[in-house]
Design a protein around this motif. Structure first.
Motif, short mmCIF file in Angstrom:
data_model
loop_
_atom_site.label_atom_id
_atom_site.label_comp_id
_atom_site.label_asym_id
_atom_site.label_seq_id
_atom_site.Cartn_x
_atom_site.Cartn_y
_atom_site.Cartn_z
N ILE A 6 33.84 184.25 29.93
CA ILE A 6 33.77 182.96 29.24
C ILE A 6 33.49 181.88 30.28
CG2 ILE A 6 35.23 181.26 28.00
CD1 ILE A 6 36.65 183.73 26.71
N LEU A 7 32.74 180.87 29.86
CA LEU A 7 32.46 179.72 30.73
C LEU A 7 33.17 178.50 30.16
CD1 LEU A 7 28.61 180.29 31.12
CD2 LEU A 7 30.42 181.04 32.70
N ILE A 8 33.96 177.82 30.98
CA ILE A 8 34.63 176.57 30.58
C ILE A 8 33.89 175.43 31.28
CG2 ILE A 8 36.81 175.28 30.66
CD1 ILE A 8 37.36 178.82 30.98
N ILE A 9 33.40 174.50 30.50
CA ILE A 9 32.39 173.55 30.98
C ILE A 9 32.80 172.12 30.64
CG2 ILE A 9 29.94 172.95 30.81
CD1 ILE A 9 29.64 175.86 29.48
N PRO A 10 32.73 171.20 31.61
CA PRO A 10 32.99 169.80 31.26
C PRO A 10 31.80 169.21 30.52
CG PRO A 10 32.40 169.97 33.58
CD PRO A 10 32.41 171.38 33.04
N LYS A 11 32.07 168.33 29.56
CA LYS A 11 30.95 167.66 28.87
C LYS A 11 30.20 166.74 29.85
CE LYS A 11 32.73 168.05 24.20
NZ LYS A 11 33.21 167.37 22.98
N LYS A 12 30.96 166.18 30.78
CA LYS A 12 30.34 165.35 31.82
C LYS A 12 29.60 166.27 32.80
CE LYS A 12 31.91 162.58 35.80
NZ LYS A 12 33.12 162.10 36.52
N LYS A 13 28.33 165.96 33.06
CA LYS A 13 27.57 166.82 33.97
C LYS A 13 27.90 166.46 35.42
CE LYS A 13 22.84 168.15 35.10
NZ LYS A 13 21.46 167.71 34.86
N ILE A 14 28.49 167.42 36.12
CA ILE A 14 28.76 167.30 37.56
C ILE A 14 28.01 168.48 38.17
CG2 ILE A 14 30.55 167.38 39.35
CD1 ILE A 14 32.56 166.49 37.09
N ALA A 15 27.10 168.24 39.10
CA ALA A 15 26.20 169.30 39.54
C ALA A 15 26.93 170.44 40.25
CB ALA A 15 25.11 168.73 40.44
N THR A 16 27.77 170.12 41.21
CA THR A 16 28.49 171.17 41.96
C THR A 16 29.91 170.67 42.26
OG1 THR A 16 28.15 170.50 44.27
CG2 THR A 16 26.30 171.62 43.20
N ILE A 17 30.73 171.58 42.72
CA ILE A 17 32.10 171.19 43.10
C ILE A 17 32.06 170.15 44.23
CG2 ILE A 17 34.22 172.09 44.20
CD1 ILE A 17 34.08 172.70 41.19
N ASN A 18 31.00 170.16 45.03
CA ASN A 18 30.86 169.15 46.09
C ASN A 18 30.78 167.73 45.54
OD1 ASN A 18 30.75 171.12 48.07
ND2 ASN A 18 28.52 171.25 48.04
N ASP A 19 30.42 167.60 44.28
CA ASP A 19 30.23 166.28 43.68
C ASP A 19 31.47 165.77 42.96
OD1 ASP A 19 27.39 166.05 44.36
OD2 ASP A 19 27.21 167.81 43.05
N LEU A 20 32.58 166.50 43.05
CA LEU A 20 33.81 166.05 42.39
C LEU A 20 34.35 164.80 43.07
CD1 LEU A 20 35.94 169.27 41.83
CD2 LEU A 20 34.82 167.85 40.10
N SER A 21 34.98 163.94 42.28
CA SER A 21 35.65 162.77 42.85
C SER A 21 37.09 162.74 42.34
CB SER A 21 34.92 161.49 42.45
OG SER A 21 35.28 161.13 41.14
N ILE A 22 37.86 161.83 42.89
CA ILE A 22 39.26 161.68 42.51
C ILE A 22 39.39 161.42 41.00
CG2 ILE A 22 39.40 159.19 42.99
CD1 ILE A 22 42.07 161.42 44.31
N ASP A 23 38.38 160.82 40.41
CA ASP A 23 38.41 160.53 38.96
C ASP A 23 38.36 161.80 38.12
OD1 ASP A 23 38.33 157.88 39.62
OD2 ASP A 23 36.16 157.69 39.32
N ASP A 24 38.00 162.91 38.74
CA ASP A 24 37.82 164.16 37.98
C ASP A 24 39.06 165.05 37.99
OD1 ASP A 24 35.09 163.52 37.42
OD2 ASP A 24 34.57 164.16 39.45
N ILE A 25 40.15 164.57 38.58
CA ILE A 25 41.35 165.41 38.71
C ILE A 25 41.85 165.89 37.35
CG2 ILE A 25 43.82 165.30 39.25
CD1 ILE A 25 43.13 163.83 41.78
N ASP A 26 41.96 165.00 36.37
CA ASP A 26 42.44 165.39 35.04
C ASP A 26 41.49 166.40 34.38
OD1 ASP A 26 44.65 163.86 35.19
OD2 ASP A 26 43.97 162.31 33.79
N LEU A 27 40.21 166.14 34.57
CA LEU A 27 39.19 167.01 33.98
C LEU A 27 39.33 168.44 34.52
CD1 LEU A 27 36.58 167.32 32.31
CD2 LEU A 27 35.31 166.62 34.34
N ILE A 28 39.44 168.55 35.82
CA ILE A 28 39.56 169.88 36.44
C ILE A 28 40.86 170.56 36.00
CG2 ILE A 28 39.81 171.10 38.65
CD1 ILE A 28 36.95 170.28 38.02
N GLY A 29 41.93 169.79 35.93
CA GLY A 29 43.20 170.33 35.44
C GLY A 29 43.05 170.85 34.02
N SER A 30 42.37 170.10 33.18
CA SER A 30 42.17 170.51 31.78
C SER A 30 41.37 171.80 31.70
CB SER A 30 41.41 169.44 31.01
OG SER A 30 42.14 168.26 30.98
#
Ligand code: 5GP
Length: 113
Positions: free
Chosen positions: A40-64
């Protein structure tokens, strides 16, 4: 305008795939080319190209995404037998879709990585 990722096309209905989970931030689908009985693939609706592009604002998203993964593992009956969660990043990891996604893999004995 930047091209839509394959996952954005699935989300918009331009490409057919059954969405097995959806909330306001994320959705999940079965992988079209599964490497195990459950893939199964779990995918954010927000397009983030790679894990290198994560920011502090994405912490909740990644947790979810991880909470969704463990709920789906239970729903598909592999929470006790075991499963693997992974993100591929860039060429050496053979990332092919540049819109981050968490792979949930299980349902059988997996090879060591
Ligand atoms: P990556 O190699 O980028 O980590 O993983 C991309 C995954 O997306 C692959 O496992 C591939 O099989 C899956 N995939 C690519 N295109 C589609 C599609 O159109 N539908 C579905 N359900 N999965 C796809």
């Amino acid at each position: 305008m930047e091209n839509k990722s394959v996952f954005e096309m699935i989300l918009s209905g331009d490409l057919k795939s059954d969405i097995i989970y959806e909330d306001n931030q994320i959705f999940a689908i079965h992988d079209i080319n599964p490497i195990a009985k459950i893939h199964i693939l779990i995918i954010p609706k927000k397009k983030i190209a790679t894990i290198n592009d994560l920011s502090i604002d994405d912490i909740d998203l990644i947790g979810s995404m991880f909470l969704c993964a463990k709920d789906l593992a239970k729903k598909f009956g592999i929470d006790q037998s075991g499963y693997r969660l992974l993100f591929n990043t860039n060429d050496d990891a053979m990332q092919t879709v540049f819109h981050i996604h968490l792979h949930l893999i299980g349902g059988e004995k997996l090879k060591n990585i």
